[in-house]
Enzyme design. Structure first.
Site, short mmCIF file in Angstrom:
data_model
loop_
_atom_site.label_atom_id
_atom_site.label_comp_id
_atom_site.label_asym_id
_atom_site.label_seq_id
_atom_site.Cartn_x
_atom_site.Cartn_y
_atom_site.Cartn_z
CD GLU A 115 -0.90 5.60 2.10
OE1 GLU A 115 -1.83 5.71 2.59
OE2 GLU A 115 -0.01 5.08 2.72
CG LEU A 116 5.95 7.19 -0.15
CD1 LEU A 116 5.16 6.61 0.69
CD2 LEU A 116 7.58 6.98 -0.28
CB VAL B 20 -0.89 0.04 1.18
CG1 VAL B 20 -1.86 1.51 1.33
CG2 VAL B 20 -1.93 -1.20 1.16
CB CYS B 21 4.03 1.93 1.96
SG CYS B 21 3.27 1.68 3.51
N PRO B 22 3.66 2.26 -1.36
CG PRO B 22 4.39 0.66 -2.59
CD PRO B 22 3.96 0.89 -1.41
#
Length: 175
Positions: free
Chosen positions: A52-53, A48-50
């Protein structure tokens, strides 16, 4: 957890700088006088994190037009940040500094350290030019957030007026 009206705690963290392999110290005073959008994510090299970034980076120009500096942070080291950025095709051209809260001090002082997982919660803060937290947004570790909504809230906060539900820049305010 710190909330709206609280002062952002003092910090000094190593960061990976966009377009460079260099590290830089970024502190609570680095962007003094500017709005700051600071968002934390759990871990590098996750799923999920990439997204958002990349989402925030793709909108970085919109934030800059509003005199706002976007910063992102996790408990990973600056070396892991750099390795992740350089190995992930969606992050190679990341336009925002990646802060390393490896000692977990900032996450703890903000009250967003997930005790069970030992990582930062998925939290977003909008901080005004005086260092006051004006918006906090925290989601479950498994749910990504919306950079467009964060930008909408920044726009509303910058009017310093009453803004109704779903208000967007250019619409009439209530005051």
């Amino acid at each position: 957890m710190l909330g709206v009206g609280d002062q952002i705690p003092e910090f000094n963290l190593k960061a990976v700088i966009p377009g460079s392999k260099d590290f830089k110290d970024i502190s609570h005073e680095t962007y003094k006088g500017k709005w700051i959008v600071l968002f934390f994510y759990p871990k590098d090299f996750t799923f999920v994190c990439p997204t958002e970034l990349k989402g925030f980076s793709d909108m970085n120009k919109d934030f800059q037009e509003r005199e706002a500096q976007v910063l992102t942070a996790s408990v990973d080291s600056e070396f892991v940040h750099l390795a992740w950025r350089d190995s992930d095709s969606d992050l190679k051209n990341l336009q925002i500094p990646m802060l390393s809260d490896i000692k977990r001090e900032m996450s703890a002082s903000l009250g967003i350290l997930d005790i069970n997982e030992g990582v930062s919660q998925r939290a977003t803060f909008i901080i005004d030019p005086e260092g006051v937290i004006r918006f906090v947004y925290v989601t479950d570790l498994s749910v990504g957030r919306s950079p467009k909504e964060v930008l909408r809230v920044l726009d509303a906060l910058q009017t310093d007026e009453l803004c109704p539900c779903n208000w967007e820049k250019g619409q009439k305010t209530l005051s």
